[in-house]
Design a protein around this motif. Structure first.
Motif: not given
Length: 589
Positions: A524-533
């Protein structure tokens, strides 16, 4: 936090300067070691055995650390902070870079000492520690708590109301022993560097937090006023504010529009990128949902990043070289290899009243053309009303009735049952749906044994995948492309697309065991940075962000610290034990 650090440094200097007790010049270190040994080896054990659990949590790690390093002071000497002490102060003063609050480890209410209970001076009676020893103990206590919070999290996930099941427990850590070993081996800074989680996800969130803190320092972003939907080709006085808002989070790059109020192609592209980052339909139109997301304050986004950094601390540094990751608020299953997402598949998750749990396990086998043994809760609450409304419902859906849950249970003709006498509280039957195009589990079921009876499966209700928010199940995870996942899992077991399709078309039930079970994680993650930032945010569909925020605010933090008091005469130094207050945790969570 620079001003806060300066306050602490002044505080330390004032303590030493004003103390009437100074170590002898000939052997100050021996005296401090003897004093620590007297205090911690003789007097402190009475507090570790006290019924007050907070006091026990306070003293036990501190006592153990000093015992392991021979009762030496590490952070302070008669001249003030040592080199290690200065480094430690810098590390904890920058705790906000990891989403933690420095004031949780050092005393924030220096100007209000009267509100704090139980000081070391009072605890140790007529022979309290010297200021240097008091401060050394305070700094040790601060570091041990900071280490545990940074490496393991401030909140244990099992203490929250959300379902939490994992077969990958974090290893037990003895932070006093680790710190002592690092000190004895002259590897203190290695110990500090190794504390944060090593996951790429955590590093991405940390970078995102720094980015959004910079946005906050510049005053945040513009608010876009409400009104009719905005789309390409519109001319509207709200467009300049919209363009400014998109510039703040780099959803568009600076450019000179032909007219300030034109909703041009550049604005449309920026809106679409914003929508994609926030899990919204990327249509380029600023409607009600997009407008609401645009106007979420930067402070709330910063809090969201910090909460998800806390979640990262609950997991091991690596999930392995290959695994499946279902992010519940994102409604996706990710196939991950070597920390790269090689495929994303849309999923349906549990509705708020029947939440998909946080769960880690190993997918060990799959069933093609599965039977569905209807869970008792679903049978009572969902299917029974349909049976009573339509006597032919069970036959039409291919659902059989059995007299018990035993494997050798006897089938019963549903027409022989007086369903009016059956209720939610009295339902002595087992329902099983046979393989068919109507089967609720679809063509394939993926099993990772767990105590929650949750699994991943196909569904005949394909139209629901077109919806943007897909919380419709009773807790299991419904998969849009089950044959794609099956082909991936069985690629080394002589199962190609043709063989899978032939087995499905046969209609016969088939169980296939994986030669190599694969880890599966429902998170359960409501925020993250993808591989592009790019920084992504999602809606808190189960209110777990809010629950975690409240838990962090309310968590009591027993703290050993020193403070200054200003009576009528000269300033006096004391060390205090504070149970902590809810408000103390608010500034940095």
């Amino acid at each position: 936090m620079k001003g806060y650090r300066h306050t602490i440094i002044f505080f330390l200097a004032a303590m030493l300067f004003l103390s009437p007790r100074t170590a002898t010049a000939d052997n100050p270190h021996l005296r401090e070691a003897a004093e620590l040994k007297r205090l911690l080896a003789v007097e402190a054990p009475q507090y570790t055995a006290a019924p007050d659990a907070a006091t026990d949590r306070l003293w036990s790690p501190v006592v153990r650390f000093y015992r392991l390093i021979g009762y030496r002071t590490l952070w302070m000497d008669t001249d003030g902070l040592t080199r290690q002490g200065e480094g430690l102060l810098k590390v904890i003063s920058s705790a906000s870079e990891n989403g933690l609050a420095p004031e949780a480890y050092f005393p924030p209410p220096l100007e209000n000492p009267g509100s704090l209970p139980m000081g070391l001076d009072e605890s140790f009676g007529a022979m309290p520690p010297s200021p240097a020893v008091q401060m050394d103990m305070m700094l040790t206590d601060a570091l041990l708590r900071y280490a545990a919070d940074l490496a393991r999290g401030r909140i244990a996930p099992q203490s929250l109301h959300m379902p939490w099941v994992s077969d990958q427990q974090l290893p037990d850590r003895d932070f006093p022993a680790e710190l002592a070993a690092a000190f004895n081996a002259n590897r203190l800074w290695d110990f500090l560097d190794d504390l944060p989680p090593g996951q790429p996800a955590y590093a991405g969130l940390k970078t995102a937090l720094q980015q959004y803190e910079r946005i906050r320092s510049r005053g945040g972003w513009a608010t876009v006023d409400g009104g009719p939907s905005l789309r390409r080709g519109d001319q509207d006085p709200r467009v300049p504010a919209l363009r400014s808002r998109l510039l703040a989070t780099a959803d568009i790059q600076p450019y000179l529009p032909e007219a300030a109020e034109d909703f041009d192609a550049g604005v449309e592209a920026g809106v679409m990128r914003f929508q994609y980052r926030h899990g919204l339909t990327p249509d380029g139109v600023v409607g009600e949902k997009t407008l609401a997301a645009l106007n979420v304050p930067v402070e709330k986004r910063i809090l969201q990043l910090k909460l998800n950094m806390e979640r990262c601390r609950w997991y091991p540094d690596s999930f392995g070289q290959r695994y499946l990751l279902v992010n519940i608020p994102d409604y996706t299953l990710n196939i991950v290899e070597n920390d790269w997402v090689i495929r994303r598949i849309r999923v349906i998750v549990g509705r708020p009243g029947r939440q998909t749990p946080n769960l880690s396990g190993h997918l060990t086998y799959l069933e093609i053309n599965p039977y569905w043994n209807v869970p008792a809760k679903i049978a009572r609450k969902d299917i029974l009303p349909k049976i009573k409304e339509d006597p032919d419902y069970l036959v039409r859906q291919g659902i059989k009735v059995f007299d018990s849950w035993d494997e050798a249970a006897t089938p019963i003709d549903p027409e022989s049952i007086s369903w009016e006498g059956v209720s939610k509280n009295y339902f002595p039957y087992r329902l099983r749906q046979d393989p068919s195009t109507l089967n609720a589990l679809g063509q394939v079921k993926f099993i990772f044994p767990n105590s929650q009876a949750v699994y991943i499966h196909d569904t005949p209700s394909k139209s629901l995948f077109e919806k943007n928010r897909r919380g419709f199940s009773s807790g299991c995870v419904r998969l849009e492309s089950p044959l794609e996942l099956a082909r991936y899992l069985l690629r080394d077991q002589s199962w190609d697309q043709s063989r899978l399709e032939e087995t499905v078309e046969s209609g016969r039930h088939r169980t296939v065991v994986l030669k190599k079970p694969i880890p599966v994680h429902l998170v359960y993650f409501t925020a993250w940075a993808d591989s592009s930032g790019a920084v992504n945010f999602r809606q808190d569909i189960y209110d777990q962000d809010r629950e975690l925020e409240l838990a962090l605010i309310q968590r009591p933090a027993p703290t050993l610290f020193c403070r200054m008091e200003k009576p009528v005469g000269p300033m006096l130094a004391q060390c205090k034990h504070s149970q902590g207050t809810a408000s103390a945790a608010l500034p940095g969570i």
